[in-house]
Scaffold this motif. Sequence first.
Motif, PDB file in Angstrom:
ATOM      1  N   THR A  18       0.735  -1.352   0.142  1.00 56.64           N
ATOM      2  CA  THR A  18       0.059   0.080  -0.003  1.00 56.64           C
ATOM      3  C   THR A  18       0.700   1.133  -0.085  1.00 56.64           C
ATOM      4  O   THR A  18       0.648   2.224  -0.843  1.00 56.64           O
ATOM      5  N   ASP A  19       1.873   1.335   0.739  1.00 55.65           N
ATOM      6  CA  ASP A  19       2.973   2.427   0.875  1.00 55.65           C
ATOM      7  C   ASP A  19       3.516   2.629  -0.385  1.00 55.65           C
ATOM      8  O   ASP A  19       3.570   3.593  -0.859  1.00 55.65           O
ATOM      9  N   TYR A  20       4.086   1.346  -1.152  1.00 58.79           N
ATOM     10  CA  TYR A  20       4.531   1.536  -2.560  1.00 58.79           C
ATOM     11  C   TYR A  20       3.578   2.120  -3.615  1.00 58.79           C
ATOM     12  O   TYR A  20       4.185   2.946  -4.314  1.00 58.79           O
ATOM     13  N   LEU A  21       2.292   1.578  -3.558  1.00 57.67           N
ATOM     14  CA  LEU A  21       1.112   2.142  -4.372  1.00 57.67           C
ATOM     15  C   LEU A  21       1.330   3.538  -4.299  1.00 57.67           C
ATOM     16  O   LEU A  21       0.843   4.420  -5.348  1.00 57.67           O
ATOM     17  N   TYR A  22       1.084   4.071  -3.099  1.00 60.18           N
ATOM     18  CA  TYR A  22       0.938   5.590  -2.691  1.00 60.18           C
ATOM     19  C   TYR A  22       2.221   6.182  -3.434  1.00 60.18           C
ATOM     20  O   TYR A  22       1.937   7.280  -4.057  1.00 60.18           O
ATOM     21  N   GLU A  23       3.389   5.723  -3.063  1.00 60.63           N
ATOM     22  CA  GLU A  23       4.596   6.573  -3.579  1.00 60.63           C
ATOM     23  C   GLU A  23       4.517   6.521  -5.057  1.00 60.63           C
ATOM     24  O   GLU A  23       4.874   7.614  -5.851  1.00 60.63           O
ATOM     25  N   ARG A  24       4.160   5.472  -5.711  1.00 59.14           N
ATOM     26  CA  ARG A  24       4.357   5.328  -7.031  1.00 59.14           C
ATOM     27  C   ARG A  24       3.339   6.069  -8.035  1.00 59.14           C
ATOM     28  O   ARG A  24       3.489   6.490  -8.891  1.00 59.14           O
ATOM     29  N   TYR A  25       1.970   5.968  -7.389  1.00 60.50           N
ATOM     30  CA  TYR A  25       0.914   6.712  -8.108  1.00 60.50           C
ATOM     31  C   TYR A  25       0.178   7.654  -7.630  1.00 60.50           C
ATOM     32  O   TYR A  25      -0.825   8.225  -8.218  1.00 60.50           O
ATOM     33  N   SER A  26       0.483   8.190  -6.466  1.00 62.58           N
ATOM     34  CA  SER A  26      -0.460   9.322  -5.768  1.00 62.58           C
ATOM     35  C   SER A  26      -0.443  10.543  -6.644  1.00 62.58           C
ATOM     36  O   SER A  26      -1.426  11.284  -6.879  1.00 62.58           O
ATOM     37  N   ARG A  27       0.791  10.768  -7.028  1.00 66.26           N
ATOM     38  CA  ARG A  27       0.808  12.164  -8.210  1.00 66.26           C
ATOM     39  C   ARG A  27      -0.042  12.152  -9.331  1.00 66.26           C
ATOM     40  O   ARG A  27      -0.687  12.999  -9.488  1.00 66.26           O
ATOM     41  N   ALA A  28       0.159  11.088  -9.862  1.00 68.40           N
ATOM     42  CA  ALA A  28      -0.764  10.731 -11.193  1.00 68.40           C
ATOM     43  C   ALA A  28      -2.294  10.782 -10.788  1.00 68.40           C
ATOM     44  O   ALA A  28      -3.006  11.327 -11.485  1.00 68.40           O
ATOM     45  N   LEU A  29      -2.621  10.010  -9.850  1.00 67.80           N
ATOM     46  CA  LEU A  29      -3.865   9.764  -9.508  1.00 67.80           C
ATOM     47  C   LEU A  29      -4.543  11.301  -8.881  1.00 67.80           C
ATOM     48  O   LEU A  29      -5.711  11.505  -9.458  1.00 67.80           O
ATOM     49  N   PHE A  30      -3.842  11.910  -8.129  1.00 63.92           N
ATOM     50  CA  PHE A  30      -4.106  13.238  -7.912  1.00 63.92           C
ATOM     51  C   PHE A  30      -4.361  14.100  -8.998  1.00 63.92           C
ATOM     52  O   PHE A  30      -5.088  14.994  -8.889  1.00 63.92           O
ATOM     53  N   ALA A  31      -3.416  13.905  -9.937  1.00 61.02           N
ATOM     54  CA  ALA A  31      -3.408  14.821 -11.099  1.00 61.02           C
ATOM     55  C   ALA A  31      -5.043  14.623 -11.905  1.00 61.02           C
ATOM     56  O   ALA A  31      -5.622  15.696 -12.533  1.00 61.02           O
ATOM     57  N   VAL A  32      -5.289  13.274 -11.751  1.00 60.86           N
ATOM     58  CA  VAL A  32      -6.826  13.066 -12.480  1.00 60.86           C
ATOM     59  C   VAL A  32      -7.607  13.795 -11.700  1.00 60.86           C
ATOM     60  O   VAL A  32      -8.704  14.500 -12.450  1.00 60.86           O
ATOM     61  N   ILE A  33      -7.566  13.810 -10.385  1.00 58.57           N
ATOM     62  CA  ILE A  33      -8.712  14.359  -9.716  1.00 58.57           C
ATOM     63  C   ILE A  33      -8.671  15.789 -10.068  1.00 58.57           C
ATOM     64  O   ILE A  33      -9.724  16.432 -10.109  1.00 58.57           O
ATOM     65  N   SER A  34      -7.592  16.471  -9.710  1.00 54.34           N
ATOM     66  CA  SER A  34      -7.487  17.821  -9.721  1.00 54.34           C
ATOM     67  C   SER A  34      -7.635  18.426 -11.076  1.00 54.34           C
ATOM     68  O   SER A  34      -7.830  19.695 -11.343  1.00 54.34           O
ATOM     69  N   ARG A  35      -7.677  17.779 -12.200  1.00 54.77           N
ATOM     70  CA  ARG A  35      -8.170  18.134 -13.568  1.00 54.77           C
ATOM     71  C   ARG A  35      -9.683  18.472 -13.474  1.00 54.77           C
ATOM     72  O   ARG A  35     -10.179  19.216 -14.320  1.00 54.77           O
ATOM     73  N   ILE A  36     -10.346  17.785 -12.651  1.00 55.29           N
ATOM     74  CA  ILE A  36     -11.853  17.775 -12.617  1.00 55.29           C
ATOM     75  C   ILE A  36     -12.206  18.751 -11.263  1.00 55.29           C
ATOM     76  O   ILE A  36     -13.251  19.522 -11.527  1.00 55.29           O
ATOM     77  N   VAL A  37     -11.756  18.526 -10.171  1.00 48.57           N
ATOM     78  CA  VAL A  37     -11.855  19.335  -9.060  1.00 48.57           C
ATOM     79  C   VAL A  37     -10.922  20.413  -8.767  1.00 48.57           C
ATOM     80  O   VAL A  37      -9.569  20.126  -8.441  1.00 48.57           O
ATOM     81  N   TYR A  38     -11.324  21.766  -9.010  1.00 45.20           N
ATOM     82  CA  TYR A  38     -10.237  22.812  -8.822  1.00 45.20           C
ATOM     83  C   TYR A  38      -9.864  22.801  -7.592  1.00 45.20           C
ATOM     84  O   TYR A  38      -8.677  23.069  -7.231  1.00 45.20           O
ATOM     85  N   ASN A  39     -10.564  22.943  -6.462  1.00 48.89           N
ATOM     86  CA  ASN A  39     -10.453  23.179  -5.171  1.00 48.89           C
ATOM     87  C   ASN A  39      -9.469  22.251  -4.519  1.00 48.89           C
ATOM     88  O   ASN A  39      -9.926  21.050  -4.602  1.00 48.89           O
TER      89      ASN A  39
END
Length: 177
Positions: A18-39
Amino acid sequence: MEEEQIIAGLRAKDRKTTDYLYERYSRALFAVISRIVYNSDIAEEVFHDSFVKITKKIDTYDESKGRLYTWMANICRNSAIDKLRSKEISQSSKTNTIDDFVYGLEGKSGTVEKTDAIGVRELMDQLNEDQRFIIEYIYFKGYTHSELSEEFEIPLGTIKSRIRASLQVLKKNLDRI
């Protein structure tokens, strides 16, 4: 870690995985969300909820239907869209273009993100202009089929046909990346 190891580790509820998954993918997944949710505060909340959902629903992931990242990105995207449709957020504001999403990951933290590892740039380049437009607005900007049809005066059937054609092109080219 290979994708199969990550999946097995998540299914075994292994904390290191789970820690590895977070380190590896969190930025890309957060970018997916922040493209839709501005705040950013709301985007962080959506990301947290999505990450928990990913780890809890890993048993529903089917390797034969696509890659792990795609499954996780869809969870994040759908959660972000659900949040936008909720009462607390107005749906009047839309997001930036796919170019901002794909190429905008560079430089935010002073390092270059590995967007090529995801393959979005190459896959989107395989689509024609009409297909790219539809995929951009539906998958990256959070439009529904009906919203896109109304706003750009494109028949709903045409939108669905272009999505189907786009997905065929993307699936065909996915193995080449």
